[in-house]
Design a protein around this motif. Structure first.
Motif, PDB file in Angstrom:
ATOM      1  N   ASN A  15      33.913 -18.531 -10.595  1.00  0.00           N
ATOM      2  CA  ASN A  15      35.026 -20.194 -10.250  1.00  0.00           C
ATOM      3  C   ASN A  15      35.510 -21.240 -10.587  1.00  0.00           C
ATOM      4  OD1 ASN A  15      34.174 -22.276  -8.320  1.00  0.00           O
ATOM      5  ND2 ASN A  15      32.413 -22.487  -8.307  1.00  0.00           N
ATOM      6  N   PRO A  16      36.021 -22.129 -10.339  1.00  0.00           N
ATOM      7  CA  PRO A  16      37.286 -22.602 -11.422  1.00  0.00           C
ATOM      8  C   PRO A  16      36.655 -23.715 -11.664  1.00  0.00           C
ATOM      9  CG  PRO A  16      38.001 -21.988  -9.285  1.00  0.00           C
ATOM     10  CD  PRO A  16      37.129 -21.523  -9.129  1.00  0.00           C
ATOM     11  N   ASP A  17      35.740 -24.340 -10.552  1.00  0.00           N
ATOM     12  CA  ASP A  17      35.275 -25.402 -10.540  1.00  0.00           C
ATOM     13  C   ASP A  17      33.837 -25.292 -11.484  1.00  0.00           C
ATOM     14  OD1 ASP A  17      36.423 -26.882  -9.060  1.00  0.00           O
ATOM     15  OD2 ASP A  17      35.764 -26.956  -7.332  1.00  0.00           O
ATOM     16  N   GLY A  18      33.496 -26.178 -12.077  1.00  0.00           N
ATOM     17  CA  GLY A  18      32.079 -26.585 -13.206  1.00  0.00           C
ATOM     18  C   GLY A  18      30.688 -26.338 -12.281  1.00  0.00           C
ATOM     19  N   PHE A  19      29.784 -25.469 -12.774  1.00  0.00           N
ATOM     20  CA  PHE A  19      28.626 -25.531 -11.856  1.00  0.00           C
ATOM     21  C   PHE A  19      27.098 -25.481 -13.046  1.00  0.00           C
ATOM     22  CE2 PHE A  19      25.827 -24.334  -8.760  1.00  0.00           C
ATOM     23  CZ  PHE A  19      24.906 -23.431  -9.221  1.00  0.00           C
ATOM     24  N   ALA A  35      25.159 -23.310 -17.594  1.00  0.00           N
ATOM     25  CA  ALA A  35      26.461 -23.958 -17.270  1.00  0.00           C
ATOM     26  C   ALA A  35      27.549 -22.200 -17.153  1.00  0.00           C
ATOM     27  CB  ALA A  35      26.675 -24.484 -18.404  1.00  0.00           C
ATOM     28  N   ASN A  36      28.607 -22.725 -16.215  1.00  0.00           N
ATOM     29  CA  ASN A  36      29.511 -21.255 -16.273  1.00  0.00           C
ATOM     30  C   ASN A  36      30.625 -21.767 -17.310  1.00  0.00           C
ATOM     31  OD1 ASN A  36      30.863 -23.369 -14.606  1.00  0.00           O
ATOM     32  ND2 ASN A  36      31.088 -21.928 -13.116  1.00  0.00           N
ATOM     33  N   PRO A  37      31.428 -20.962 -17.373  1.00  0.00           N
ATOM     34  CA  PRO A  37      32.188 -20.483 -17.998  1.00  0.00           C
ATOM     35  C   PRO A  37      33.074 -21.773 -18.148  1.00  0.00           C
ATOM     36  CG  PRO A  37      32.137 -18.825 -17.978  1.00  0.00           C
ATOM     37  CD  PRO A  37      31.144 -19.348 -16.816  1.00  0.00           C
ATOM     38  N   ALA A  38      33.260 -22.423 -16.249  1.00  0.00           N
ATOM     39  CA  ALA A  38      34.025 -23.897 -16.802  1.00  0.00           C
ATOM     40  C   ALA A  38      33.558 -24.984 -16.715  1.00  0.00           C
ATOM     41  CB  ALA A  38      35.048 -23.525 -14.953  1.00  0.00           C
ATOM     42  N   ALA A  39      32.552 -24.952 -16.531  1.00  0.00           N
ATOM     43  CA  ALA A  39      31.964 -26.100 -16.555  1.00  0.00           C
ATOM     44  C   ALA A  39      31.827 -26.467 -18.463  1.00  0.00           C
ATOM     45  CB  ALA A  39      30.332 -26.031 -16.458  1.00  0.00           C
ATOM     46  N   GLN A  40      31.768 -25.272 -19.602  1.00  0.00           N
ATOM     47  CA  GLN A  40      31.882 -25.265 -20.923  1.00  0.00           C
ATOM     48  C   GLN A  40      33.371 -25.840 -21.014  1.00  0.00           C
ATOM     49  OE1 GLN A  40      29.312 -22.014 -22.758  1.00  0.00           O
ATOM     50  NE2 GLN A  40      28.490 -21.303 -20.772  1.00  0.00           N
ATOM     51  N   ALA A 133      41.666 -19.485 -21.579  1.00  0.00           N
ATOM     52  CA  ALA A 133      41.258 -19.260 -20.118  1.00  0.00           C
ATOM     53  C   ALA A 133      40.832 -17.710 -19.955  1.00  0.00           C
ATOM     54  CB  ALA A 133      42.059 -19.704 -19.368  1.00  0.00           C
ATOM     55  N   THR A 134      42.304 -17.115 -20.058  1.00  0.00           N
ATOM     56  CA  THR A 134      42.525 -15.715 -19.999  1.00  0.00           C
ATOM     57  C   THR A 134      41.563 -14.500 -20.533  1.00  0.00           C
ATOM     58  OG1 THR A 134      44.766 -15.947 -20.116  1.00  0.00           O
ATOM     59  CG2 THR A 134      43.730 -13.924 -20.338  1.00  0.00           C
TER      60      THR A 134
END
Length: 372
Positions: A15-19, A35-40, A133-134
């Motif tokens: 998910n590109p949004d944080g979770f 915490a997903n990667p986007a949240a971190q 990000a990649t």
């Protein structure tokens, strides 16, 4: 959060949004369990297994709103502004009450054009962020034991992780560029139908998909659309878990007149495993129902005893063995035994997890360590 628990949010890892998954922690704080990667990326690493609000003064105003969400079940939405030193960031924060008294929180960063621009362009920082990000995406893909893949509009696999290719019995090179019809001719019709449904409704959906051959496999597949910045769909993503052993266990339980159950208290919610309806002598049963529904099916002479034992056993950890009779839909009486273990994890929720066995025509010894 354990790796097995984190796998339940595999789709959120992309998910590109944080979770975030937060658990209430006294006094007036929340412990971050996932915490997903986007949240971190948004908030920094080290989120998991740490208190959330006490280390973020700008977030303290959310305490009351999140408490209300937990108490009422109503979703909340707020905006957070904070200065990271490189500019003011703005997040849209949405919270919803989750099972087991937890909180699910989604974080969406406000688009760049709506924020004050930084003092000047920094191509090196943008390039580094892109590389990060990649690398993060690749780490999620290759670190998962589930099959993670993407397809284009023609149904060709454009990407798959090594674990997914191995579960298919092929290499990554043998999968990428091919369609399900080329890889699995016998099962392609169902898989393609699922893909088309996801594309048509633009929703994330979950299916069971079977694969024949030796050995045959059963997959639990979650699929959703891939969209560009203009909202145009250019493909789909999928996360498939091999549930073959679980399906074989379910079939074995049915053949042995055994079903699994999970009783949660104090709400009195009973969750059944496969085969419960047949075991209890009913044409069908919901996967979840109140405990009172089971008690109503019990023989009148056993009802009060069973109710008292089940409700009292959830207050302290204990192993449980309980014999009783149920009355089927046609009036037939069946003898059952319940073997389980009570867990009292916290003051809010207790549960009994175990098996229910039909002993009408036979006698079994209880599992090792279970005493009446």
């Amino acid at each position: 959060m354990s790796s097995s628990s984190a796998s339940n949010f595999a789709i959120e890892a992309l998910n590109p949004d944080g979770f975030l998954v937060l658990r209430p922690e006294a006094p007036d704080d929340f412990l971050c369990e996932y915490a997903n990667p986007a949240a971190q990326t948004l908030l920094g690493h080290g989120l998991e297994n740490a208190l959330f609000l006490s280390t973020r003064r700008a977030w303290l105003g959310l305490r009351a709103a999140w408490g209300m969400t937990l108490d009422t079940g109503l979703r909340s939405e707020q905006w957070i502004h904070w200065d990271t030193g490189s500019g003011v960031h703005t997040l849209r924060v949405r919270a919803a009450r989750a099972p087991e008294g937890r909180l699910y929180v989604w974080l969406t960063e406000q688009p760049q054009e709506h924020r004050a621009p930084p003092p000047g362009p920094d191509p090196r920082r943008d390039e580094a962020s892109s590389r990060y990000a990649t690398a993060l995406f690749q780490a999620v893909m290759q670190g998962s034991t589930d099959a993670i893949y993407t397809k284009n509009l023609e149904g060709q696999y454009t990407r798959i992780n090594a674990a997914g290719a191995q579960l298919m019995g092929r290499t990554v090179e043998e999968v990428v560029g091919r369609t399900d019809a080329e890889l699995w001719p016998a099962e392609a019709r169902a898989s393609v139908a699922h893909d088309r449904e996801v594309m048509a409704f633009r929703r994330t959906l979950t299916y069971e998909e079977a694969q024949s051959g030796q050995p045959g496999r059963v997959w639990l597949s979650t699929k959703g659309v891939l969209q560009d910045e203009q909202g145009r769909v250019f493909g789909l993503f999928g996360i498939s878990r091999d549930i073959t052993e679980r399906k074989r266990l379910e079939q074995s339980l049915r053949a042995a007149s055994v079903t699994l159950f999970d009783l949660r208290m104090p709400e009195g919610l009973l969750r059944w495993g496969p085969g419960a309806a047949e075991l209890l002598g009913h044409p069908s049963l919901p996967s979840e129902e109140p405990l009172t529904a089971l008690l109503a099916r019990l023989h009148p002479e056993d009802r009060m005893t069973v109710a008292a034992r089940l409700t009292s056993s959830t207050r302290t950890p204990v192993k449980l063995a309980l014999d009783f009779r149920v009355v089927g839909a046609r009036g037939e009486v069946r003898s059952l035994t319940l073997w389980g273990e009570a867990h009292a994890d916290d003051a809010r929720e207790q549960r009994i997890i175990g098996v229910l066995v039909d002993l009408t025509w036979r006698t079994l010894a209880p599992p090792s360590g279970v005493a009446a």
